[in-house]
Design a protein around this motif. Structure first.
Motif, short mmCIF file in Angstrom:
data_model
loop_
_atom_site.label_atom_id
_atom_site.label_comp_id
_atom_site.label_asym_id
_atom_site.label_seq_id
_atom_site.Cartn_x
_atom_site.Cartn_y
_atom_site.Cartn_z
N LEU A 99 44.53 53.22 35.92
CA LEU A 99 44.25 51.89 36.44
C LEU A 99 42.74 51.81 36.62
O LEU A 99 42.16 52.58 37.39
N ILE A 100 42.11 50.92 35.89
CA ILE A 100 40.65 50.78 35.93
C ILE A 100 40.33 49.49 36.68
O ILE A 100 40.76 48.41 36.26
N ILE A 101 39.60 49.61 37.78
CA ILE A 101 39.25 48.45 38.61
C ILE A 101 37.74 48.32 38.66
O ILE A 101 37.04 49.29 38.96
N LYS A 102 37.26 47.12 38.35
CA LYS A 102 35.83 46.82 38.44
C LYS A 102 35.64 45.69 39.43
O LYS A 102 36.29 44.66 39.32
N ILE A 103 34.74 45.89 40.38
CA ILE A 103 34.38 44.84 41.33
C ILE A 103 32.93 44.48 41.05
O ILE A 103 32.03 45.28 41.25
N LYS A 104 32.74 43.25 40.58
CA LYS A 104 31.40 42.80 40.20
C LYS A 104 30.60 42.35 41.42
O LYS A 104 31.15 42.14 42.50
N LYS A 105 29.31 42.18 41.22
CA LYS A 105 28.41 41.77 42.31
C LYS A 105 28.82 40.44 42.93
O LYS A 105 28.62 40.21 44.12
N ASP A 106 29.40 39.54 42.11
CA ASP A 106 29.80 38.23 42.64
C ASP A 106 31.17 38.28 43.33
O ASP A 106 31.68 37.26 43.78
N LYS B 174 56.06 47.11 34.62
CA LYS B 174 55.57 47.87 35.77
C LYS B 174 54.13 47.49 36.11
O LYS B 174 53.71 47.58 37.25
N CYS B 175 53.36 47.08 35.09
CA CYS B 175 51.95 46.75 35.35
C CYS B 175 51.83 45.56 36.30
O CYS B 175 50.85 45.45 37.03
N ASP B 176 52.84 44.69 36.32
CA ASP B 176 52.82 43.56 37.25
C ASP B 176 52.82 44.04 38.71
O ASP B 176 52.22 43.41 39.58
N ASP B 177 53.49 45.17 38.95
CA ASP B 177 53.49 45.75 40.31
C ASP B 177 52.08 46.16 40.71
O ASP B 177 51.68 46.00 41.87
N TYR B 178 51.33 46.69 39.74
CA TYR B 178 49.95 47.11 40.02
C TYR B 178 49.06 45.90 40.32
O TYR B 178 48.16 45.99 41.14
N VAL B 179 49.32 44.78 39.66
CA VAL B 179 48.54 43.56 39.93
C VAL B 179 48.71 43.17 41.39
O VAL B 179 47.74 42.86 42.08
N LYS B 180 49.93 43.21 41.87
CA LYS B 180 50.20 42.85 43.27
C LYS B 180 49.47 43.79 44.23
O LYS B 180 48.93 43.36 45.25
N ILE B 181 49.48 45.08 43.91
CA ILE B 181 48.82 46.06 44.77
C ILE B 181 47.31 45.80 44.79
O ILE B 181 46.68 45.83 45.85
N ILE B 182 46.74 45.53 43.63
CA ILE B 182 45.30 45.26 43.55
C ILE B 182 44.94 44.01 44.35
O ILE B 182 43.95 43.99 45.07
N GLU B 183 45.78 42.97 44.24
CA GLU B 183 45.54 41.75 45.02
C GLU B 183 45.53 42.05 46.52
O GLU B 183 44.68 41.56 47.25
N GLU B 184 46.47 42.88 46.96
CA GLU B 184 46.54 43.22 48.38
C GLU B 184 45.33 44.05 48.81
O GLU B 184 44.74 43.79 49.87
N LEU B 185 44.96 45.04 48.02
CA LEU B 185 43.85 45.92 48.38
C LEU B 185 42.50 45.20 48.40
O LEU B 185 41.62 45.52 49.19
N THR B 186 42.34 44.23 47.50
CA THR B 186 41.05 43.54 47.38
C THR B 186 41.08 42.16 48.03
O THR B 186 40.08 41.44 47.96
N ASN B 187 42.20 41.80 48.65
CA ASN B 187 42.34 40.49 49.28
C ASN B 187 41.96 39.38 48.32
O ASN B 187 41.14 38.51 48.62
N SER B 188 42.56 39.44 47.12
CA SER B 188 42.23 38.47 46.07
C SER B 188 43.51 37.94 45.42
O SER B 188 44.60 38.41 45.70
#
Length: 72
Positions: free
Chosen positions: A8-15, A29-43
């Motif tokens: 899982l590669i996550i990039k958080i840009k300056k903006d 299964k990748c949809d589950d990871y999208v939900k986790i990323i949204e929760e972790l990054t509050n996005s």
């Protein structure tokens, strides 16, 4: 088991824009990871593109079911 590991590669840009990409994760299964990323990054997801791997698990299951039906 192959040499390729799930990543899982996550990039958080300056903006504050968050980009994420999965490697080696097949099927929905990748949809589950999208939900986790949204929760972790509050996005929230704005743009979602599925790769070929997203559909591979489904295709393998369909092919396996067809083979089982032919064997009976």
């Amino acid at each position: 088991m192959g040499d390729f590991m799930s990543k899982l590669i996550i990039k958080i840009k300056k903006d504050g824009t968050v980009e994420a990409e999965t490697k080696g994760i097949k099927g929905k299964k990748c949809d589950d990871y999208v939900k986790i990323i949204e929760e972790l990054t509050n996005s929230k997801t704005v743009n979602l593109e599925h790769t070929k791997e997203y559909y591979e698990d489904e295709e393998e299951n369909i092919n396996n079911n067809r083979e089982k039906q032919l064997n009976y």
